[in-house]
Design an enzyme around this catalytic site. Sequence first.
Site, PDB file in Angstrom:
ATOM      1  N   ILE A  89     -13.603  -0.596   3.445  1.00  0.00           N
ATOM      2  CA  ILE A  89     -12.591  -0.509   3.018  1.00  0.00           C
ATOM      3  C   ILE A  89     -11.515  -1.071   3.589  1.00  0.00           C
ATOM      4  CG2 ILE A  89     -10.874   1.537   2.473  1.00  0.00           C
ATOM      5  CD1 ILE A  89     -13.254   3.611   2.614  1.00  0.00           C
ATOM      6  N   CYS A  90     -10.765  -1.651   2.845  1.00  0.00           N
ATOM      7  CA  CYS A  90      -9.652  -2.573   3.412  1.00  0.00           C
ATOM      8  C   CYS A  90      -8.212  -1.557   3.258  1.00  0.00           C
ATOM      9  CB  CYS A  90      -9.360  -3.885   2.571  1.00  0.00           C
ATOM     10  SG  CYS A  90      -7.765  -4.844   3.155  1.00  0.00           S
ATOM     11  N   LEU A  91      -7.775  -1.089   4.238  1.00  0.00           N
ATOM     12  CA  LEU A  91      -6.670  -0.210   4.348  1.00  0.00           C
ATOM     13  C   LEU A  91      -5.821  -0.283   5.767  1.00  0.00           C
ATOM     14  CD1 LEU A  91      -5.049   2.148   2.482  1.00  0.00           C
ATOM     15  CD2 LEU A  91      -6.835   3.642   3.809  1.00  0.00           C
TER      16      LEU A  91
END
Lengths: 157, 245
Positions: A89-91
């Site tokens: 996840i790119c967060l």
Amino acid sequence: MQQSRARLFKEYKEVQREKVADPDIQLVCDDTNIFKWTALIKGPSETPYEGGVFQLAFAVPEPYPLQPPQVRFLTKIFHPNVHFKTGEICLDILKNAWSPAWTLQSVCRAIIALMAHPEPDSPLNCDSGNLLRSGDVRGFNSMASMYTRLAAMPKKG
Amino acid sequence: MEDAAETMYWCHMCSRLVIPVIEDEIFKCNFCQSGFVEEIADTQAADSDDQNNDGEIDINGQLEEIRRILSRHSAEIVNLAEGIRARLLIESETNENNIDTASVPPVSLGDYFIGPGYEMLLQRLAETDLNNKYGTPPATKEAVEALATVKIDERLLQCTVCIDDFEIGMEAKEMPCEHKFHSDCLLPWLELHSSCPVCRFLLSTADDDDDEPKTNDDNNGGFSIASMERNGSSPQPSSNSSLAN
């Protein structure tokens, strides 16, 4: 080490209390390892993920909460900021914007918010990001809901 | 099979070039038996624009993508590079298997990247990511020592680092933004980062002396919760700087 255990134990107790409060998130701690958690989150309504239930895997590092937990989708999801194969996840809050005030529960909420508000300009899934960036919302919704049906809904029959 | 020799097919399930099996006029992948097989343009046509759209290695496009992403996002580039490598392996495998049918791509990224140079590139990108990952730099000793120690006089106040409630009369460290923490909880965090765990108020850091002012806005994530907070009602570093003294 001791601090992270104490803090995770607190979160565990909190989760038991919050179960009723947030029906969209079900956080479960591994029976034998308090540093491994899984979560089931409901796809937010009015998104192509609606009706799906998505499983997340948490690996909590020893310096937690000084370092963020590693979270990834175990359920396949078509989303610009989630790697299609690994579930990464790119967060920002899981990386440079982490703060120890976040909890596993609030991280789940942030991920639900990310599902409802994809950020196509920093895509981990380029196909998905390109659909949105080219304005093909219909195409994106169609792909995302197809994968929601295929991977995040109980099989019929 | 004559057809297959001239035309290339891409299986979307296996993500590789395949020689489809034709059953009842339905093309099926010879590896996974799925029907998700797409005919791709004749490579002999030598129309490079067409090839770009058809799963051939498009070196300019990929390098362009690397360059574009590098400016923003080093975690992704590692991913991308790994992806390219995985694909090269698949390509070379395919070429070995189908030496008669699959024509060799005109240029391979491997010509440029495989070998020690490629490994070094991956290594460097991975290291760059580490720097990014950890957010704000540590707070200076002076700034930490200058923090006030206060006695808790409110009920139901919580230290957000350990999620324990404070007891009345207990001592706590107070940030200039008035957020309070146990000293044992706050100090290890400030050794790593200069921001308040609750509102991201920035204490002074060693970097502040640099000529180049650093911003805290390098967005490493898909969705910036942090920037939402900053735009919200949380105290802003700038508006609070007078409290720092």
